[in-house]
Scaffold this motif. Sequence first.
Motif, short mmCIF file in Angstrom:
data_model
loop_
_atom_site.label_atom_id
_atom_site.label_comp_id
_atom_site.label_asym_id
_atom_site.label_seq_id
_atom_site.Cartn_x
_atom_site.Cartn_y
_atom_site.Cartn_z
N TRP A 57 -29.93 8.16 -20.07
CA TRP A 57 -28.68 7.50 -20.44
C TRP A 57 -28.00 8.31 -21.53
O TRP A 57 -28.65 8.84 -22.43
CB TRP A 57 -29.01 6.10 -20.95
N VAL A 58 -26.66 8.39 -21.49
CA VAL A 58 -25.89 9.08 -22.52
C VAL A 58 -24.92 8.10 -23.17
O VAL A 58 -24.17 7.40 -22.48
CB VAL A 58 -25.11 10.28 -21.94
N VAL A 68 -22.61 21.13 -17.82
CA VAL A 68 -23.86 21.16 -17.05
C VAL A 68 -23.87 22.44 -16.22
O VAL A 68 -22.97 22.65 -15.40
CB VAL A 68 -23.98 19.93 -16.14
N SER A 87 -26.93 16.11 -8.46
CA SER A 87 -26.65 15.42 -9.72
C SER A 87 -25.74 14.22 -9.46
O SER A 87 -24.88 14.26 -8.57
CB SER A 87 -25.94 16.36 -10.71
N TYR A 88 -25.93 13.15 -10.24
CA TYR A 88 -25.01 12.02 -10.13
C TYR A 88 -24.91 11.31 -11.47
O TYR A 88 -25.79 11.43 -12.33
CB TYR A 88 -25.46 11.05 -9.03
N HIS A 89 -23.81 10.57 -11.63
CA HIS A 89 -23.57 9.83 -12.87
C HIS A 89 -22.98 8.46 -12.54
O HIS A 89 -22.14 8.34 -11.65
CB HIS A 89 -22.60 10.59 -13.78
N TYR A 167 -22.83 6.47 -19.87
CA TYR A 167 -23.06 6.78 -18.46
C TYR A 167 -24.52 7.17 -18.24
O TYR A 167 -25.21 7.65 -19.14
CB TYR A 167 -22.13 7.88 -17.97
N CYS A 169 -27.24 9.48 -16.27
CA CYS A 169 -27.40 10.80 -15.64
C CYS A 169 -28.64 10.75 -14.74
O CYS A 169 -29.72 10.38 -15.20
CB CYS A 169 -27.60 11.89 -16.69
N PHE A 171 -30.80 12.88 -11.43
CA PHE A 171 -30.97 14.11 -10.67
C PHE A 171 -32.01 13.87 -9.58
O PHE A 171 -33.07 13.30 -9.84
CB PHE A 171 -31.40 15.26 -11.58
N SER A 229 -32.97 5.26 -8.01
CA SER A 229 -31.96 6.32 -7.94
C SER A 229 -31.86 6.88 -6.53
O SER A 229 -30.77 7.22 -6.05
CB SER A 229 -32.28 7.43 -8.94
#
Length: 362
Positions: A57-58, A68, A87-89, A167, A169, A171, A229
């Motif tokens: 988490w960011v 990135v 990658s996804y957010h 958001y 993050c 992978f 995920s």
Amino acid sequence: MGTLHDPASQSLAAASVLARSPPEEVVADAAPSAAPDKDVLSDVLRVIKLTGALFFWVDASSPWSVDVPRADSFAHLILPRAQHVISYHIITQGSGSLSIGDGPPMEFAEGDILVIPHEDSYAMRSAPGVRSGLSLEDSLDFFRAMAAGQLPFVVNEGGDGPLLTRYVCGFLGCDARPFNPLLGALPPLIRIRRAAGAPSDLLDRLIELTLAEVSAQRPGAECIRLRLSELMFVEVVRRYLEALPPEQTGWLAGLRDPAVGRAVALVHANPARGWTIEELARETGVSRSVLAARFTRLVGCPPMQYLTRWRVQLAARLLTDGLAKVSAVGRDVGYESEAAFSRSFKKLAGVSPASWRSGRRG
């Protein structure tokens, strides 16, 4: 930047395109048999080994910027055996922009899901012109430390401004070689927009479950987050497929075409069968020429070439995971002789079956 696909913005009023299409040539005396009970998308996801790799988490306070690097530069740090990283957010609060490579920025907002399928470098920023100042080595050090569990699950970024963007993050790892038809069908960036106030759906529930696991931090939470995920990615692909315009081409578009989708399902249901274009045409209820032309236009290769590619991909998975002899693997995927199997495998994979096995296990 390549194509951005935003399902929410796709018009579904393209029926006129279909209306102008020439009528298909139907084989009158060849009624297709019952549809094969094969979920092709699930079959591909199983064989390419879709695997959750990293999830954190960011919390970003303005001004903030994250660069990135290409995923193939850090894939070995977060999932050493993966050939490819997606990658996804998930944007849970705030807004910003994302740009692929040197492409123009695309704005995102709370509720959006962003997927970068092709390992491209990208930048996420609170506002145009904000730069992170981090080098490639700094980024690699971050992924190395995160994968080793040396960083907190919640990462703080940016300055001390009042605007906060939160958001997730994520992978995912998967196989890209010898043949991954799904990756080739996806655009450089997929954005799924979740409208505020819309009824809760499967994707919302998956996100809620994921965020609950983040907050609870119970034993086994990491395993559950990674599995969730994977499920979220599958749901994003399904939404992308459902929103494709009628004129779209590609493997996913082929799945929804009655004749082509059925032919693909037949191949996946029984890849070792000695299929011919005549048999596939008879089973799909169209002529040989119609099936060949439509399959090639949508999927990008003729039916028999697709069969060969899928057989080789299946063989690659069997060689990696199993202990069977090369000749037995060849027979399992439809080759009568080891020599014929080895020729087909090397032509597509670039190495012999034995070399593939030793390289993947080394």
